[in-house]
Design a protein around this motif. Structure first.
Motif, PDB file in Angstrom:
ATOM      1  N   UNK A   1       0.847  -1.199  -0.157  1.00 30.41           N
ATOM      2  CA  UNK A   1      -0.068  -0.226  -0.070  1.00 30.41           C
ATOM      3  C   UNK A   1       0.856   1.264   0.185  1.00 30.41           C
ATOM      4  N   UNK A   2       2.108   1.050   0.690  1.00 26.31           N
ATOM      5  CA  UNK A   2       2.912   2.309   0.867  1.00 26.31           C
ATOM      6  C   UNK A   2       3.629   2.536  -0.634  1.00 26.31           C
ATOM      7  N   UNK A   3       3.887   1.527  -1.280  1.00 28.06           N
ATOM      8  CA  UNK A   3       4.372   1.497  -2.592  1.00 28.06           C
ATOM      9  C   UNK A   3       3.370   2.084  -3.497  1.00 28.06           C
ATOM     10  N   UNK A   4       2.071   1.773  -3.591  1.00 27.51           N
ATOM     11  CA  UNK A   4       1.021   2.342  -4.414  1.00 27.51           C
ATOM     12  C   UNK A   4       0.600   3.748  -4.150  1.00 27.51           C
ATOM     13  N   UNK A   5       0.967   4.468  -2.773  1.00 26.04           N
ATOM     14  CA  UNK A   5       0.771   5.542  -2.367  1.00 26.04           C
ATOM     15  C   UNK A   5       1.723   6.320  -3.000  1.00 26.04           C
ATOM     16  N   UNK A   6       3.125   5.885  -2.737  1.00 26.33           N
ATOM     17  CA  UNK A   6       4.163   6.559  -3.615  1.00 26.33           C
ATOM     18  C   UNK A   6       4.105   6.543  -4.881  1.00 26.33           C
ATOM     19  N   UNK A   7       3.783   5.568  -5.890  1.00 19.32           N
ATOM     20  CA  UNK A   7       3.564   5.476  -7.142  1.00 19.32           C
ATOM     21  C   UNK A   7       2.358   6.568  -7.577  1.00 19.32           C
ATOM     22  N   UNK A   8       1.550   6.666  -6.836  1.00 20.88           N
ATOM     23  CA  UNK A   8       0.350   7.711  -7.094  1.00 20.88           C
ATOM     24  C   UNK A   8       0.548   8.977  -6.697  1.00 20.88           C
TER      25      UNK A   8
END
Length: 184
Positions: A119-126
């Motif tokens: 989820x942290x990776x998705x937040x960063x990518x978004x």
């Protein structure tokens, strides 16, 4: 980057999880490990989730959440439900409110395993936010709180913070949250 919590919060969570071994099941366990509880059994064994358990039972979702999954459940605590306006929980637990209750509960469930690191990776990518589609069909927006924690925002602008993450069960992952999320 895996989200980290401030030391005081992490220490408090570690103490709380040790007191609630059902939700603190070993992350090394696999789906094949049938000794590990499912999401419902873990919630039943956790006193701070008793309101959620009552709601899941009233909505006839026990069988679904005991299924193969995997599910990611954002589980509101009893204190989270207590923050709702007076009478809201009692009203939702009435048989005639079953459809509304089902909508609220399934709004807290995402298909698949969404751990805090992904989820942290998705937040960063978004660019600072990630959109999660719930089983109810609505969306939740996940953002970082700037201190390594995750905040979820519902369709009405309400927020809930993940206070305990990555509680792995046989059929999914539970993230304990401090608020109840509401769909449109």
């Amino acid at each position: 980057m895996k989200p980290t919590l401030p030391y005081a919060v992490a220490s408090a969570l570690a103490i709380a999880l040790c007191a609630q071994p059902a939700l603190a099941a070993s992350p090394a366990a696999t789906k094949a490990d049938h000794a590990q509880p499912d999401i419902v059994a873990a919630a039943v064994a956790t006193p701070s989730l008793s309101t959620l358990v009552a709601a899941v039972k009233a909505a006839d979702l026990v069988g679904t959440l005991q299924g193969a999954g995997p599910f990611t459940v954002f589980a509101p605590t009893n204190d989270a439900f207590a923050k709702l306006p007076a009478g809201t929980v009692d009203g939702l637990l009435q048989p005639q409110a079953k459809d509304a209750l089902t909508g609220v509960l399934t709004y807290h469930v995402v298909a698949g395993n969404v751990d805090a690191a992904s989820l942290a990776k998705q937040i960063a990518a978004g660019g600072g936010r990630a959109t999660l589609t719930t089983v109810q069909g609505g969306t939740l927006t996940a953002t970082s709180d700037g201190m390594g924690g995750i905040i979820l925002t519902d369709a009405k602008g309400g927020t809930a913070k993940v206070v305990a993450a990555d509680l792995r069960q046989r059929n999914g992952i539970v993230h304990v949250i401090d608020g109840v999320l509401l769909p449109q």
